[in-house]
Design an enzyme around this catalytic site. Structure first.
Site, PDB file in Angstrom:
ATOM      1  N   THR A 198      -9.885   1.920 -18.525  1.00 12.00           N
ATOM      2  CA  THR A 198      -9.735   1.168 -17.166  1.00 12.00           C
ATOM      3  C   THR A 198     -10.758   1.780 -16.326  1.00 12.00           C
ATOM      4  OG1 THR A 198      -8.459   3.083 -16.381  1.00 12.00           O
ATOM      5  CG2 THR A 198      -7.242   1.505 -17.505  1.00 12.00           C
ATOM      6  N   TYR A 241      -5.857  16.099  -8.808  1.00 15.84           N
ATOM      7  CA  TYR A 241      -5.106  15.041  -9.677  1.00 15.84           C
ATOM      8  C   TYR A 241      -4.081  15.672 -10.672  1.00 15.84           C
ATOM      9  CZ  TYR A 241      -4.708  11.346 -13.228  1.00 15.84           C
ATOM     10  OH  TYR A 241      -3.938  10.404 -13.850  1.00 15.84           O
ATOM     11  N   ASN A 245       3.020   2.883 -10.712  1.00 12.63           N
ATOM     12  CA  ASN A 245       2.094   3.128 -11.280  1.00 12.63           C
ATOM     13  C   ASN A 245       0.555   3.369 -10.794  1.00 12.63           C
ATOM     14  OD1 ASN A 245       0.068   1.904 -13.813  1.00 12.63           O
ATOM     15  ND2 ASN A 245      -0.587   0.790 -12.039  1.00 12.63           N
ATOM     16  N   ASP A 284       0.967  -1.196  -0.071  1.00  8.63           N
ATOM     17  CA  ASP A 284       0.041   0.019  -0.041  1.00  8.63           C
ATOM     18  C   ASP A 284       0.940   1.339   0.027  1.00  8.63           C
ATOM     19  OD1 ASP A 284      -1.452   2.388   0.371  1.00  8.63           O
ATOM     20  OD2 ASP A 284      -2.742   0.941   2.008  1.00  8.63           O
ATOM     21  N   LYS A 321       0.244  15.257 -10.409  1.00  9.73           N
ATOM     22  CA  LYS A 321       0.808  14.359 -11.312  1.00  9.73           C
ATOM     23  C   LYS A 321       1.948  15.890 -11.813  1.00  9.73           C
ATOM     24  CE  LYS A 321      -1.197  10.527 -11.974  1.00  9.73           C
ATOM     25  NZ  LYS A 321      -0.567   9.331 -11.729  1.00  9.73           N
TER      26      LYS A 321
HETATM   27  P1  NAP Z   1      -7.052   1.787 -12.062  1.00 11.99           P
HETATM   28  O1  NAP Z   1      -7.644   0.991 -13.124  1.00 11.99           O
HETATM   29  O2  NAP Z   1      -8.044   2.569 -11.478  1.00 11.99           O
HETATM   30  O3  NAP Z   1      -5.935   1.148 -11.365  1.00 11.99           O
HETATM   31  C1  NAP Z   1      -5.228   2.058 -10.370  1.00 11.99           C
HETATM   32  C2  NAP Z   1      -4.352   1.114  -9.368  1.00 11.99           C
HETATM   33  O4  NAP Z   1      -3.926   1.848  -8.477  1.00 11.99           O
HETATM   34  C3  NAP Z   1      -5.297  -0.026  -8.721  1.00 11.99           C
HETATM   35  O5  NAP Z   1      -4.440  -1.282  -8.917  1.00 11.99           O
HETATM   36  C4  NAP Z   1      -5.322   0.375  -7.332  1.00 11.99           C
HETATM   37  O6  NAP Z   1      -5.490  -0.590  -6.561  1.00 11.99           O
HETATM   38  C5  NAP Z   1      -3.927   0.988  -7.423  1.00 11.99           C
HETATM   39  N1  NAP Z   1      -3.870   1.709  -6.217  1.00 11.99           N
HETATM   40  C6  NAP Z   1      -4.495   2.886  -5.646  1.00 11.99           C
HETATM   41  N2  NAP Z   1      -4.232   3.281  -4.453  1.00 11.99           N
HETATM   42  C7  NAP Z   1      -3.261   2.623  -4.001  1.00 11.99           C
HETATM   43  C8  NAP Z   1      -2.487   2.548  -2.860  1.00 11.99           C
HETATM   44  N3  NAP Z   1      -2.595   3.293  -2.084  1.00 11.99           N
HETATM   45  N4  NAP Z   1      -1.531   1.444  -2.748  1.00 11.99           N
HETATM   46  C9  NAP Z   1      -1.336   0.471  -3.583  1.00 11.99           C
HETATM   47  N5  NAP Z   1      -1.744   0.703  -5.031  1.00 11.99           N
HETATM   48  C10 NAP Z   1      -3.115   1.689  -5.060  1.00 11.99           C
HETATM   49  O7  NAP Z   1      -6.293   3.096 -12.904  1.00 11.99           O
HETATM   50  P2  NAP Z   1      -5.606   2.995 -14.489  1.00 11.99           P
HETATM   51  O8  NAP Z   1      -6.337   3.788 -15.333  1.00 11.99           O
HETATM   52  O9  NAP Z   1      -4.803   1.540 -14.584  1.00 11.99           O
HETATM   53  O10 NAP Z   1      -4.264   3.832 -13.638  1.00 11.99           O
HETATM   54  C11 NAP Z   1      -2.857   3.852 -13.744  1.00 11.99           C
HETATM   55  C12 NAP Z   1      -2.061   4.926 -13.717  1.00 11.99           C
HETATM   56  O11 NAP Z   1      -2.069   5.445 -14.929  1.00 11.99           O
HETATM   57  C13 NAP Z   1      -2.493   5.676 -12.639  1.00 11.99           C
HETATM   58  O12 NAP Z   1      -1.245   6.306 -12.088  1.00 11.99           O
HETATM   59  C14 NAP Z   1      -3.211   6.874 -13.515  1.00 11.99           C
HETATM   60  O13 NAP Z   1      -3.037   8.129 -12.843  1.00 11.99           O
HETATM   61  C15 NAP Z   1      -2.499   6.852 -14.710  1.00 11.99           C
HETATM   62  N6  NAP Z   1      -3.121   7.424 -15.803  1.00 11.99           N
HETATM   63  C16 NAP Z   1      -4.384   6.799 -16.232  1.00 11.99           C
HETATM   64  C17 NAP Z   1      -4.943   7.197 -17.458  1.00 11.99           C
HETATM   65  C18 NAP Z   1      -6.198   6.749 -17.913  1.00 11.99           C
HETATM   66  O14 NAP Z   1      -6.798   7.132 -18.946  1.00 11.99           O
HETATM   67  N7  NAP Z   1      -6.584   5.401 -17.482  1.00 11.99           N
HETATM   68  C19 NAP Z   1      -4.456   8.430 -17.987  1.00 11.99           C
HETATM   69  C20 NAP Z   1      -3.399   8.993 -17.398  1.00 11.99           C
HETATM   70  C21 NAP Z   1      -2.846   8.634 -16.467  1.00 11.99           C
HETATM   71  P3  NAP Z   1      -6.948  -1.040  -5.853  1.00 11.99           P
HETATM   72  O15 NAP Z   1      -7.399  -2.009  -7.002  1.00 11.99           O
HETATM   73  O16 NAP Z   1      -6.478  -1.892  -4.516  1.00 11.99           O
HETATM   74  O17 NAP Z   1      -7.840   0.204  -5.865  1.00 11.99           O
END
Ligand code: NAP
Length: 244
Positions: A202, A167, A89, A62, A171
């Site tokens: 996602t 957010y 990530n 975590d 970032k």
């Molecule tokens: P997601 O599907 O919501 O996954 C987020 C992940 O982060 C999950 O595994 C979640 O775990 C984990 N997490 C959150 N808080 C945590 C903590 N305190 N300790 C450990 N793990 C934690 O989001 P995603 O879209 O794959 O995003 C991944 C990364 O890409 C993020 O940094 C996001 O800001 C970035 N991003 C995403 C997008 C997009 O369009 N999707 C665009 C730009 C940047 P749980 O399942 O336990 O909650």
């Protein structure tokens, strides 16, 4: 006994871009450590990877818990002896609670920064001694184009109106950390870069996003596997440089 293959830790690897990044790295023969705050959530991801013959392990992590970070670093040190790739990530976006300053509470700002910035900083600091034992350490900070001050300031930018203060500022702070850490590590083999995955389907990105997971993980994978001649201290989407 030192581990022979490349070892990568991906935080937030139980789903979304983190899990797909782990899949792609594991498919190229890299040992993947799935960082996950709740081990039971990573079980099916782990089983899926192992069913394909991949070398995958779950590490309870975590990123907002100092005790969890210390325990994860100790375990990786004991079991693997070093770390070659760290992909920061894990991230949150507080849909419905994040927006303009006047309507976004301090609780939402702090909660977002706790994971996206302070968590990332603490994990990276704890893993640095293990990364220094690697011959070619790579750190990927998963940022977002929403962290770009230049894009936000440009009225013609596609993200000009995407104003989620917690957010976006978290970032932007990740981008600054990337710049500072690359400077600190400039005389080492460790490279550190920031990644914008794109707008990806996602739980965070939603169904209306442009990119599938396979494409969404590519920037992290590329930066995690940069050759010695590759850049450090940059901010990328796929092969392209982003404006800070
Ligand atoms: P997601 O599907 O919501 O996954 C987020 C992940 O982060 C999950 O595994 C979640 O775990 C984990 N997490 C959150 N808080 C945590 C903590 N305190 N300790 C450990 N793990 C934690 O989001 P995603 O879209 O794959 O995003 C991944 C990364 O890409 C993020 O940094 C996001 O800001 C970035 N991003 C995403 C997008 C997009 O369009 N999707 C665009 C730009 C940047 P749980 O399942 O336990 O909650």
């Amino acid at each position: 006994m030192p581990h022979s293959s490349t070892i990568a830790l991906i935080t937030g690897a139980n789903k979304g871009i983190g899990l797909e990044t782990a899949r792609q790295l594991a498919a190229s023969g890299i040992t993947v450590l799935l960082g996950c705050r709740d081990e039971s959530r990573a079980r099916s991801a782990l089983d899926g990877l192992r069913a394909h013959g991949r070398d995958a392990h779950v590490v309870t992590l975590d990123v907002t818990s100092a005790a969890s970070i210390t325990a994860a670093a100790a375990r990786i040190g004991e079991e693997f002896g070093r770390l070659d790739i760290l992909i920061n990530n894990a991230g949150v976006m507080l849909h419905g609670r994040d927006g303009p300053l006047s309507t976004t509470g301090d609780d939402a700002l702090r909660e977002t920064f706790e994971t996206n910035f302070f968590g990332l900083a603490a994990v990276t600091r704890a893993m640095l001694p293990l990364l220094r034992r690697s011959q070619a350490g790579r750190i990927v900070n998963v940022s977002s184009i929403l962290g770009s001050v230049a894009e936000h300031a440009d009225p013609n930018s596609t993200i000009h109106s995407a104003k989620f203060l917690g957010y976006d500022a978290s970032k932007a702070a990740v981008n600054m950390l990337t710049n500072h850490l690359a400077h600190e590590l400039r005389d080492t083999p460790i490279k550190v870069n920031a990644a914008h995955p794109g707008w990806v389907k996602t739980d965070m990105g939603g169904e209306g996003a442009d990119l599938d997971l396979e494409t969404g993980a590519r920037t992290s994978v590329r930066l995690a596997t940069l050759p010695e001649s590759g850049p450090s201290g940059g901010y990328y989407h796929l092969e392209s440089h982003l404006r800070w």
